[in-house]
Write a protein that holds these residues in place. Structure first.
Motif, PDB file in Angstrom:
ATOM      1  N   LEU A 472       0.940  -1.250  -0.017  1.00  0.00           N
ATOM      2  CA  LEU A 472       0.150   0.008  -0.146  1.00  0.00           C
ATOM      3  C   LEU A 472       0.858   1.310   0.151  1.00  0.00           C
ATOM      4  O   LEU A 472       0.679   2.231  -0.659  1.00  0.00           O
ATOM      5  CB  LEU A 472      -1.132  -0.016   1.194  1.00  0.00           C
ATOM      6  N   MET A 473       1.840   1.178   0.663  1.00  0.00           N
ATOM      7  CA  MET A 473       2.689   2.358   0.803  1.00  0.00           C
ATOM      8  C   MET A 473       3.393   2.568  -0.476  1.00  0.00           C
ATOM      9  O   MET A 473       3.885   3.601  -1.014  1.00  0.00           O
ATOM     10  CB  MET A 473       3.889   2.300   1.804  1.00  0.00           C
ATOM     11  N   GLU A 474       3.897   1.458  -1.200  1.00  0.00           N
ATOM     12  CA  GLU A 474       4.427   1.456  -2.503  1.00  0.00           C
ATOM     13  C   GLU A 474       3.384   2.134  -3.669  1.00  0.00           C
ATOM     14  O   GLU A 474       3.690   2.950  -4.438  1.00  0.00           O
ATOM     15  CB  GLU A 474       4.806   0.216  -2.994  1.00  0.00           C
ATOM     16  N   ILE A 475       1.977   1.842  -3.483  1.00  0.00           N
ATOM     17  CA  ILE A 475       1.059   2.118  -4.253  1.00  0.00           C
ATOM     18  C   ILE A 475       0.951   3.734  -4.206  1.00  0.00           C
ATOM     19  O   ILE A 475       0.888   4.586  -5.434  1.00  0.00           O
ATOM     20  CB  ILE A 475      -0.143   1.678  -4.170  1.00  0.00           C
ATOM     21  N   VAL A 476       1.003   4.376  -2.892  1.00  0.00           N
ATOM     22  CA  VAL A 476       0.888   5.657  -2.469  1.00  0.00           C
ATOM     23  C   VAL A 476       2.262   6.444  -3.217  1.00  0.00           C
ATOM     24  O   VAL A 476       2.182   7.569  -3.877  1.00  0.00           O
ATOM     25  CB  VAL A 476       1.210   6.141  -1.096  1.00  0.00           C
ATOM     26  N   ARG A 477       3.554   5.787  -3.324  1.00  0.00           N
ATOM     27  CA  ARG A 477       4.694   6.327  -3.911  1.00  0.00           C
ATOM     28  C   ARG A 477       4.593   6.428  -5.382  1.00  0.00           C
ATOM     29  O   ARG A 477       5.018   7.118  -5.861  1.00  0.00           O
ATOM     30  CB  ARG A 477       5.801   5.685  -3.318  1.00  0.00           C
ATOM     31  N   THR A 478       4.255   5.424  -5.943  1.00  0.00           N
ATOM     32  CA  THR A 478       4.259   5.157  -7.412  1.00  0.00           C
ATOM     33  C   THR A 478       2.975   5.107  -8.181  1.00  0.00           C
ATOM     34  O   THR A 478       3.407   5.432  -9.513  1.00  0.00           O
ATOM     35  CB  THR A 478       5.085   3.709  -7.609  1.00  0.00           C
ATOM     36  N   GLU A 479       2.227   4.850  -7.797  1.00  0.00           N
ATOM     37  CA  GLU A 479       0.850   4.934  -8.658  1.00  0.00           C
ATOM     38  C   GLU A 479       0.510   6.207  -9.372  1.00  0.00           C
ATOM     39  O   GLU A 479       0.418   7.053  -8.383  1.00  0.00           O
ATOM     40  CB  GLU A 479      -0.277   4.462  -7.808  1.00  0.00           C
ATOM     41  N   ARG A 480       0.305   6.189 -10.518  1.00  0.00           N
ATOM     42  CA  ARG A 480       0.040   7.310 -11.249  1.00  0.00           C
ATOM     43  C   ARG A 480      -1.486   7.928 -11.266  1.00  0.00           C
ATOM     44  O   ARG A 480      -1.886   9.037 -11.094  1.00  0.00           O
ATOM     45  CB  ARG A 480       0.243   7.311 -12.776  1.00  0.00           C
ATOM     46  N   ASP A 481      -2.338   7.128 -10.715  1.00  0.00           N
ATOM     47  CA  ASP A 481      -3.685   7.324 -10.532  1.00  0.00           C
ATOM     48  C   ASP A 481      -3.975   7.904  -9.204  1.00  0.00           C
ATOM     49  O   ASP A 481      -3.960   7.380  -8.346  1.00  0.00           O
ATOM     50  CB  ASP A 481      -4.618   6.310 -10.866  1.00  0.00           C
ATOM     51  N   ARG A 482      -4.455   9.187  -9.446  1.00  0.00           N
ATOM     52  CA  ARG A 482      -4.777   9.934  -8.161  1.00  0.00           C
ATOM     53  C   ARG A 482      -5.602   9.278  -7.366  1.00  0.00           C
ATOM     54  O   ARG A 482      -5.430   9.231  -5.890  1.00  0.00           O
ATOM     55  CB  ARG A 482      -4.951  11.283  -8.449  1.00  0.00           C
ATOM     56  N   LEU A 489      -4.116   5.550   0.669  1.00  0.00           N
ATOM     57  CA  LEU A 489      -4.035   6.308   1.556  1.00  0.00           C
ATOM     58  C   LEU A 489      -5.076   6.006   2.874  1.00  0.00           C
ATOM     59  O   LEU A 489      -4.730   6.005   4.104  1.00  0.00           O
ATOM     60  CB  LEU A 489      -3.848   7.793   1.370  1.00  0.00           C
ATOM     61  N   PHE A 490      -6.069   5.896   2.242  1.00  0.00           N
ATOM     62  CA  PHE A 490      -7.347   5.858   3.461  1.00  0.00           C
ATOM     63  C   PHE A 490      -7.207   4.610   3.905  1.00  0.00           C
ATOM     64  O   PHE A 490      -7.314   4.609   5.391  1.00  0.00           O
ATOM     65  CB  PHE A 490      -8.701   5.681   2.429  1.00  0.00           C
ATOM     66  N   TRP A 491      -6.803   3.420   3.411  1.00  0.00           N
ATOM     67  CA  TRP A 491      -6.687   2.199   3.931  1.00  0.00           C
ATOM     68  C   TRP A 491      -5.517   2.116   4.848  1.00  0.00           C
ATOM     69  O   TRP A 491      -5.567   1.579   5.926  1.00  0.00           O
ATOM     70  CB  TRP A 491      -6.870   1.238   3.051  1.00  0.00           C
ATOM     71  N   LEU A 492      -4.530   2.691   4.545  1.00  0.00           N
ATOM     72  CA  LEU A 492      -3.236   2.775   5.478  1.00  0.00           C
ATOM     73  C   LEU A 492      -3.723   3.534   6.728  1.00  0.00           C
ATOM     74  O   LEU A 492      -3.202   3.165   7.711  1.00  0.00           O
ATOM     75  CB  LEU A 492      -1.980   3.728   4.758  1.00  0.00           C
ATOM     76  N   ALA A 493      -4.436   4.368   6.398  1.00  0.00           N
ATOM     77  CA  ALA A 493      -4.851   5.387   7.914  1.00  0.00           C
ATOM     78  C   ALA A 493      -5.729   4.380   8.804  1.00  0.00           C
ATOM     79  O   ALA A 493      -5.590   4.635  10.219  1.00  0.00           O
ATOM     80  CB  ALA A 493      -5.608   6.476   7.537  1.00  0.00           C
ATOM     81  N   PHE A 504       3.536   8.549   6.905  1.00  0.00           N
ATOM     82  CA  PHE A 504       2.770   9.875   6.736  1.00  0.00           C
ATOM     83  C   PHE A 504       3.718  10.948   6.950  1.00  0.00           C
ATOM     84  O   PHE A 504       3.603  11.975   6.400  1.00  0.00           O
ATOM     85  CB  PHE A 504       1.634   9.725   7.602  1.00  0.00           C
ATOM     86  N   GLN A 505       4.601  11.065   8.076  1.00  0.00           N
ATOM     87  CA  GLN A 505       5.429  12.085   8.269  1.00  0.00           C
ATOM     88  C   GLN A 505       6.422  12.250   7.278  1.00  0.00           C
ATOM     89  O   GLN A 505       6.889  13.520   6.917  1.00  0.00           O
ATOM     90  CB  GLN A 505       6.174  11.731   9.648  1.00  0.00           C
ATOM     91  N   GLN A 506       7.043  11.043   6.513  1.00  0.00           N
ATOM     92  CA  GLN A 506       7.810  11.416   5.462  1.00  0.00           C
ATOM     93  C   GLN A 506       7.211  12.264   4.178  1.00  0.00           C
ATOM     94  O   GLN A 506       7.580  13.058   3.687  1.00  0.00           O
ATOM     95  CB  GLN A 506       8.151  10.160   5.002  1.00  0.00           C
ATOM     96  N   ILE A 507       5.839  11.808   4.046  1.00  0.00           N
ATOM     97  CA  ILE A 507       5.039  12.470   3.096  1.00  0.00           C
ATOM     98  C   ILE A 507       4.907  13.813   3.479  1.00  0.00           C
ATOM     99  O   ILE A 507       4.895  14.855   2.362  1.00  0.00           O
ATOM    100  CB  ILE A 507       3.908  11.731   2.811  1.00  0.00           C
ATOM    101  N   LEU A 508       4.559  14.200   4.649  1.00  0.00           N
ATOM    102  CA  LEU A 508       4.213  15.675   4.999  1.00  0.00           C
ATOM    103  C   LEU A 508       5.557  16.576   5.144  1.00  0.00           C
ATOM    104  O   LEU A 508       5.383  17.746   5.139  1.00  0.00           O
ATOM    105  CB  LEU A 508       3.384  15.690   6.378  1.00  0.00           C
TER     106      LEU A 508
END
Length: 510
Positions: A472-482, A489-493, A504-508
């Motif tokens: 799931l984290m990989e999908i957040v980093r690499t998936e092109r579809d918003r 992100l929702f399910w990771l939460a 999440f801290q790294q993203i922010l």
């Protein structure tokens, strides 16, 4: 009780789905009662209303269990008489009838009806119950693999207090676990249900196994209450003294003794003698009352003999009574002989048989785990065009944690010739059925279909596996579809994995 409490109550009650298996397809909304005890619409109250007669017909259809007709009639009230005093609550009862049917499309249509009630009739008397019913419907859809409904269920919970949100999370986890209930648990549930029925004084049996008894109204001279009490007392007697009395009752053919014969059948089924089988078989074949025949067939499920299986096969081959066929299918499912499984397989393949009954045969074949049953189900899947039957086959195969079945489910999910909803269901049940996490993780990169990828994200979220969180984290980093990134992100939460907070801290902060 306030709307907020009703919603929370429904969320908690959804936990019961995880512990209850229906004879159709696993946890089933069609076996639930209405929220807050609303089991039936109130009698018609506006004789001069233009929708009065239509409401009465819809209410009668719902009360006798004809949910498809009831949903149609309640919808017609709103379409034809939107200003009627019956229209606001008609949408709730339309949704409830669709919920009892329980198919994916029916559940989605039920949510549309509740949304229409919310926007058009916000002051309807059933509004609070409608919110609670919507939670149950989304829970049923989520259990069937609908990622959107699962997301909405979490959003409802997150709108409540933190403690209530924890309840909702437990609900979702329980729903996911429900799909992994073993055959032994199913059989235990069946036995417990029979034990409850055995001890119940309220006959005929409630739910799908009985009908209302109207013979007393037609036979006012009969002291049935005393006779029923006498029959119940026979439970305390030994078989040698009881069976002659029961045999005399079952030999009667007059209409006014039908209710007594139904109760007598139950008592016969509790006697383990050589004559038990003969009495049940005779009643199943010869009694003039349809409900007596149906109950005799049901209780043949407790007679472990080839003669009983032969009688049940005969019912499947010759009867056109849906209720009788329903009970014969269940009774055969309780027999462990190869011949019983063969009979179920033949019925599942009958193209002229009612589809809902074929689905039940498919369900029970999935509970009888054998290579023959799995082979038949996979073959039938390719031959049928019915979406409902396909869904039941996918579920049944997921109940057998064999590598061949899990690989086959993933093959269906990857097949572009199959409808998207069928592919998504195949993927959901592969995940719930224990498909290797490695196969599920690699599947995302092999599939380009957006709908299947969305289902995969939901599937990862249901797996308590660190590798799924990493994906799931990989999908957040690499998936092109918003949208897909946002769903990940929702399910990771919702995850308890401590790495998610750091992610999440790294993203922010980057």
């Amino acid at each position: 009780m306030g709307t907020r409490t009703k919603i929370l109550t429904s969320l908690i009650l959804l936990l019961g789905v995880a512990g209850g298996i229906s004879a159709q397809s696993g946890p089933s909304p069609s076996r639930s009662t209405a929220p807050e005890g609303r089991k039936a619409p109130p009698p018609a109250w506006q004789p001069g209303d233009p929708a009065d007669s239509l409401y009465t017909a819809a209410r009668e259809a719902l009360n006798r269990g004809d949910y498809r007709l009831a949903a149609k009639l309640f919808a017609e009230i709103v379409e034809r008489f939107p200003d009627s005093s019956y229209a606001p609550d008609a949408l709730y009862w339309q949704a409830f009838a669709l919920y009892r049917i329980g198919g994916s499309d029916d559940l989605r249509n039920a949510l549309r009806a509740l949304e229409l009630q919310r926007t058009r009739y916000p002051q309807a008397a059933t509004r609070g119950d409608a919110d609670a019913l919507a939670v149950r419907i989304r829970g049923a859809l989520a259990w069937q693999g609908d990622a959107k409904a699962a997301k909405e269920l979490f959003e409802v919970a997150n709108a409540l207090t933190l403690a209530e949100a924890e309840v909702a999370k437990a609900v979702a986890e329980a729903q996911a676990e429900a799909a992994r209930v073993s055959k032994d648990a199913v059989q235990q549930a069946v036995r417990q249900a029979m034990e409850i029925a055995t001890k119940s004084a309220g006959w005929p049996m409630p739910g799908p196994w009985g009908t209302s008894d109207t013979s007393a109204a037609r036979c006012p001279g009969q002291d049935n209450e005393l006779r029923v009490a006498t029959l119940n007392a026979l439970l305390q007697m030994d078989a040698d003294r009881t069976l002659p009395i029961l045999r005399q009752i079952l030999a009667r053919r007059d209409e006014c003794s039908a209710s007594l014969r139904r109760r007598a059948l139950f008592l016969v089924s509790q006697q383990r003698t050589a004559e038990t089988e003969d009495l049940l078989l005779e009643a199943a074949r010869e009694d003039p009352d349809p409900e007596v025949r149906r109950q005799a067939v049901f209780w043949l499920s407790q007679v472990p003999s080839e003669r009983a299986v032969s009688a049940l096969e005969e019912v499947l081959e010759e009867s056109d009574d849906p209720a009788l066929l329903d009970r014969a299918i269940f009774a055969l499912s309780q027999h462990r002989s190869p011949r019983a499984s063969q009979a179920l397989r033949r019925f599942a393949e009958k193209e002229d048989a009612p589809e809902d009954l074929r689905e039940k045969a498919v369900f029970w074949l999935g509970q009888h785990r054998s290579p023959e049953n799995a082979e038949l189900l996979r073959s039938l899947f390719r031959r049928t065009t019915s979406p409902g039957l396909k869904e039941k086959i996918l579920f049944s195969l997921s109940q057998t944690p064999a590598p061949d079945n899990q690989r086959w489910l993933l093959e269906v999910a990857a097949d572009p010739e199959e409808p998207l909803e069928v592919r998504k269901k195949a993927l959901f049940w592969a995940g719930q059925g224990g498909a290797p996490i490695e196969d599920l993780l690699s599947f995302y990169d092999r599939i380009e279909d957006r709908g299947v990828r969305e289902q995969l994200i939901f599937t990862y979220a249901q797996r308590k596996d660190p590798a799924a969180v990493e994906k799931l984290m990989e999908i957040v980093r690499t998936e092109r579809d918003r949208d897909l990134r946002q769903k990940a992100l929702f399910w990771l939460a919702q995850s308890d994995d401590p790495r998610v907070v750091e992610f999440f801290q790294q993203i922010l902060t980057r």
